[in-house]
Design a protein around this motif. Structure first.
Motif, PDB file in Angstrom:
ATOM      1  N   SER A  21       0.741  -1.243  -0.001  1.00  0.00           N
ATOM      2  CA  SER A  21      -0.057   0.061   0.195  1.00  0.00           C
ATOM      3  C   SER A  21       0.772   1.033  -0.029  1.00  0.00           C
ATOM      4  CB  SER A  21      -0.900   0.223   1.133  1.00  0.00           C
ATOM      5  OG  SER A  21      -1.797  -1.074   1.208  1.00  0.00           O
ATOM      6  N   ALA A  22       1.981   1.285   0.834  1.00  0.00           N
ATOM      7  CA  ALA A  22       2.745   2.322   0.730  1.00  0.00           C
ATOM      8  C   ALA A  22       3.576   2.684  -0.599  1.00  0.00           C
ATOM      9  CB  ALA A  22       3.800   2.302   1.767  1.00  0.00           C
ATOM     10  N   PHE A  23       3.751   1.623  -1.201  1.00  0.00           N
ATOM     11  CA  PHE A  23       4.225   1.812  -2.697  1.00  0.00           C
ATOM     12  C   PHE A  23       3.588   2.354  -3.623  1.00  0.00           C
ATOM     13  CE2 PHE A  23       4.478   0.253  -6.850  1.00  0.00           C
ATOM     14  CZ  PHE A  23       5.617   0.574  -7.235  1.00  0.00           C
ATOM     15  N   TRP A  24       2.198   2.002  -3.546  1.00  0.00           N
ATOM     16  CA  TRP A  24       1.247   2.728  -4.375  1.00  0.00           C
ATOM     17  C   TRP A  24       0.850   4.206  -3.876  1.00  0.00           C
ATOM     18  CZ3 TRP A  24       1.105   1.005  -9.181  1.00  0.00           C
ATOM     19  CH2 TRP A  24       1.385  -0.347  -9.243  1.00  0.00           C
ATOM     20  N   VAL A  25       0.712   4.376  -2.657  1.00  0.00           N
ATOM     21  CA  VAL A  25       0.511   5.683  -2.108  1.00  0.00           C
ATOM     22  C   VAL A  25       1.637   6.583  -2.618  1.00  0.00           C
ATOM     23  CG1 VAL A  25       0.064   7.112  -0.198  1.00  0.00           C
ATOM     24  CG2 VAL A  25      -1.192   4.922  -0.486  1.00  0.00           C
ATOM     25  N   SER A  26       2.908   6.103  -2.208  1.00  0.00           N
ATOM     26  CA  SER A  26       4.133   6.960  -2.701  1.00  0.00           C
ATOM     27  C   SER A  26       4.043   7.068  -4.064  1.00  0.00           C
ATOM     28  CB  SER A  26       5.463   6.638  -2.056  1.00  0.00           C
ATOM     29  OG  SER A  26       5.641   5.176  -2.798  1.00  0.00           O
ATOM     30  N   SER A  27       3.812   6.205  -4.925  1.00  0.00           N
ATOM     31  CA  SER A  27       3.688   6.362  -6.463  1.00  0.00           C
ATOM     32  C   SER A  27       3.003   7.437  -7.107  1.00  0.00           C
ATOM     33  CB  SER A  27       3.656   4.950  -7.113  1.00  0.00           C
ATOM     34  OG  SER A  27       4.486   4.053  -6.934  1.00  0.00           O
ATOM     35  N   ILE A  28       1.672   7.661  -6.135  1.00  0.00           N
ATOM     36  CA  ILE A  28       0.593   8.529  -6.582  1.00  0.00           C
ATOM     37  C   ILE A  28       0.848   9.923  -6.030  1.00  0.00           C
ATOM     38  CG2 ILE A  28      -1.902   9.037  -6.223  1.00  0.00           C
ATOM     39  CD1 ILE A  28      -2.471   5.989  -6.048  1.00  0.00           C
ATOM     40  N   MET A  29       1.547  10.041  -4.647  1.00  0.00           N
ATOM     41  CA  MET A  29       1.892  11.258  -4.390  1.00  0.00           C
ATOM     42  C   MET A  29       2.962  11.701  -5.158  1.00  0.00           C
ATOM     43  SD  MET A  29       1.455  10.699  -0.209  1.00  0.00           S
ATOM     44  CE  MET A  29       2.011  12.224   0.308  1.00  0.00           C
ATOM     45  N   ASN A  30       3.904  11.005  -5.612  1.00  0.00           N
ATOM     46  CA  ASN A  30       4.997  11.561  -6.243  1.00  0.00           C
ATOM     47  C   ASN A  30       4.771  12.279  -7.563  1.00  0.00           C
ATOM     48  OD1 ASN A  30       7.002  10.934  -4.112  1.00  0.00           O
ATOM     49  ND2 ASN A  30       7.501   8.963  -4.952  1.00  0.00           N
ATOM     50  N   THR A  31       3.812  11.957  -8.076  1.00  0.00           N
ATOM     51  CA  THR A  31       3.285  12.685  -9.359  1.00  0.00           C
ATOM     52  C   THR A  31       3.100  14.097  -9.159  1.00  0.00           C
ATOM     53  OG1 THR A  31       1.124  12.122  -9.084  1.00  0.00           O
ATOM     54  CG2 THR A  31       2.519  10.379 -10.158  1.00  0.00           C
ATOM     55  N   GLN A  32       2.754  14.582  -7.887  1.00  0.00           N
ATOM     56  CA  GLN A  32       2.628  15.752  -7.453  1.00  0.00           C
ATOM     57  C   GLN A  32       3.597  16.687  -6.891  1.00  0.00           C
ATOM     58  OE1 GLN A  32      -0.491  16.854  -8.602  1.00  0.00           O
ATOM     59  NE2 GLN A  32      -0.791  14.711  -9.235  1.00  0.00           N
ATOM     60  N   PHE A  33       4.632  15.970  -6.952  1.00  0.00           N
ATOM     61  CA  PHE A  33       5.803  16.769  -6.206  1.00  0.00           C
ATOM     62  C   PHE A  33       6.916  16.969  -7.087  1.00  0.00           C
ATOM     63  CE2 PHE A  33       4.559  14.316  -2.130  1.00  0.00           C
ATOM     64  CZ  PHE A  33       4.422  15.247  -1.556  1.00  0.00           C
ATOM     65  N   ALA A  34       7.875  18.179  -7.051  1.00  0.00           N
ATOM     66  CA  ALA A  34       8.752  18.453  -8.078  1.00  0.00           C
ATOM     67  C   ALA A  34      10.028  17.351  -7.809  1.00  0.00           C
ATOM     68  CB  ALA A  34       9.630  19.546  -7.419  1.00  0.00           C
ATOM     69  N   LYS A  35      10.643  17.211  -9.102  1.00  0.00           N
ATOM     70  CA  LYS A  35      11.572  16.035  -9.111  1.00  0.00           C
ATOM     71  C   LYS A  35      12.566  15.937  -7.920  1.00  0.00           C
ATOM     72  CE  LYS A  35      12.289  14.074 -13.321  1.00  0.00           C
ATOM     73  NZ  LYS A  35      12.995  13.923 -14.766  1.00  0.00           N
ATOM     74  N   GLY A  36      12.800  14.909  -7.327  1.00  0.00           N
ATOM     75  CA  GLY A  36      13.777  14.968  -6.249  1.00  0.00           C
ATOM     76  C   GLY A  36      13.282  15.230  -4.948  1.00  0.00           C
ATOM     77  N   LYS A  37      11.940  15.572  -4.737  1.00  0.00           N
ATOM     78  CA  LYS A  37      11.357  16.086  -3.540  1.00  0.00           C
ATOM     79  C   LYS A  37      10.195  15.203  -3.135  1.00  0.00           C
ATOM     80  CE  LYS A  37      12.841  20.750  -3.720  1.00  0.00           C
ATOM     81  NZ  LYS A  37      12.791  21.728  -2.890  1.00  0.00           N
ATOM     82  N   GLY A  38      10.088  13.952  -3.539  1.00  0.00           N
ATOM     83  CA  GLY A  38       9.110  13.060  -3.179  1.00  0.00           C
ATOM     84  C   GLY A  38       9.009  12.175  -2.180  1.00  0.00           C
ATOM     85  N   VAL A  39       8.275  11.459  -1.983  1.00  0.00           N
ATOM     86  CA  VAL A  39       8.194  10.590  -0.293  1.00  0.00           C
ATOM     87  C   VAL A  39       8.436   9.165  -1.006  1.00  0.00           C
ATOM     88  CG1 VAL A  39       6.824  11.841   0.822  1.00  0.00           C
ATOM     89  CG2 VAL A  39       5.698  10.278  -0.552  1.00  0.00           C
ATOM     90  N   SER A  40       9.151   8.312   0.153  1.00  0.00           N
ATOM     91  CA  SER A  40       9.679   7.162  -0.534  1.00  0.00           C
ATOM     92  C   SER A  40       8.684   5.938   0.330  1.00  0.00           C
ATOM     93  CB  SER A  40      11.042   6.798  -0.028  1.00  0.00           C
ATOM     94  OG  SER A  40      11.169   6.866   1.229  1.00  0.00           O
ATOM     95  N   VAL A  41       8.972   4.899   0.044  1.00  0.00           N
ATOM     96  CA  VAL A  41       8.180   3.797   0.710  1.00  0.00           C
ATOM     97  C   VAL A  41       8.606   3.748   2.333  1.00  0.00           C
ATOM     98  CG1 VAL A  41       7.786   1.311   0.808  1.00  0.00           C
ATOM     99  CG2 VAL A  41       7.442   2.453  -1.266  1.00  0.00           C
ATOM    100  N   ASP A  42       9.810   3.972   2.479  1.00  0.00           N
ATOM    101  CA  ASP A  42      10.521   3.882   3.744  1.00  0.00           C
ATOM    102  C   ASP A  42      10.083   4.799   4.767  1.00  0.00           C
ATOM    103  OD1 ASP A  42      12.192   1.583   3.104  1.00  0.00           O
ATOM    104  OD2 ASP A  42      13.753   2.738   2.391  1.00  0.00           O
ATOM    105  N   ASP A  43       9.569   5.941   3.840  1.00  0.00           N
ATOM    106  CA  ASP A  43       8.941   6.969   5.011  1.00  0.00           C
ATOM    107  C   ASP A  43       7.746   6.593   5.497  1.00  0.00           C
ATOM    108  OD1 ASP A  43      11.122   8.872   4.255  1.00  0.00           O
ATOM    109  OD2 ASP A  43      10.020   9.715   2.618  1.00  0.00           O
ATOM    110  N   PHE A  44       6.798   6.084   4.853  1.00  0.00           N
ATOM    111  CA  PHE A  44       5.669   5.662   5.421  1.00  0.00           C
ATOM    112  C   PHE A  44       5.845   4.260   6.309  1.00  0.00           C
ATOM    113  CE2 PHE A  44       4.107   7.367   1.358  1.00  0.00           C
ATOM    114  CZ  PHE A  44       2.967   8.205   1.958  1.00  0.00           C
TER     115      PHE A  44
END
Length: 74
Positions: A21-44
């Motif tokens: 679930s964390a993988f899919w949520v981070s994948s969806i969220m990272n589309t909204q962030f600038a390059k290099g400023k996303g969240v990772s699965v490890d954060d969740f």
């Protein structure tokens, strides 16, 4: 003894499901962030399953052993 094995299996399955679930949520969220400023699965995963004291101690021991293997001194 069997009950404890069932509990361990449930916890392992829950962790795998949370990681998926964390993988899919981070994948969806990272589309909204600038390059290099996303969240990772490890954060969740750090939030959902914080490391226990035994895991922290083992990580420290592993770090010290790796540091010494590279020629460092403590």
């Amino acid at each position: 003894m069997e009950f404890y094995k069932l509990v361990k299996g449930y916890e392992a399955r829950k962790k795998i499901n949370d990681q998926n679930s964390a993988f899919w949520v981070s994948s969806i969220m990272n589309t909204q962030f600038a390059k290099g400023k996303g969240v990772s699965v490890d954060d969740f995963m750090k939030i959902l399953h914080p490391p226990t004291e035994a895991e922290k101690k083992q990580a420290e021991i592993d770090f010290i052993n790796e540091f010494r293997a590279e020629g460092g001194e403590i």
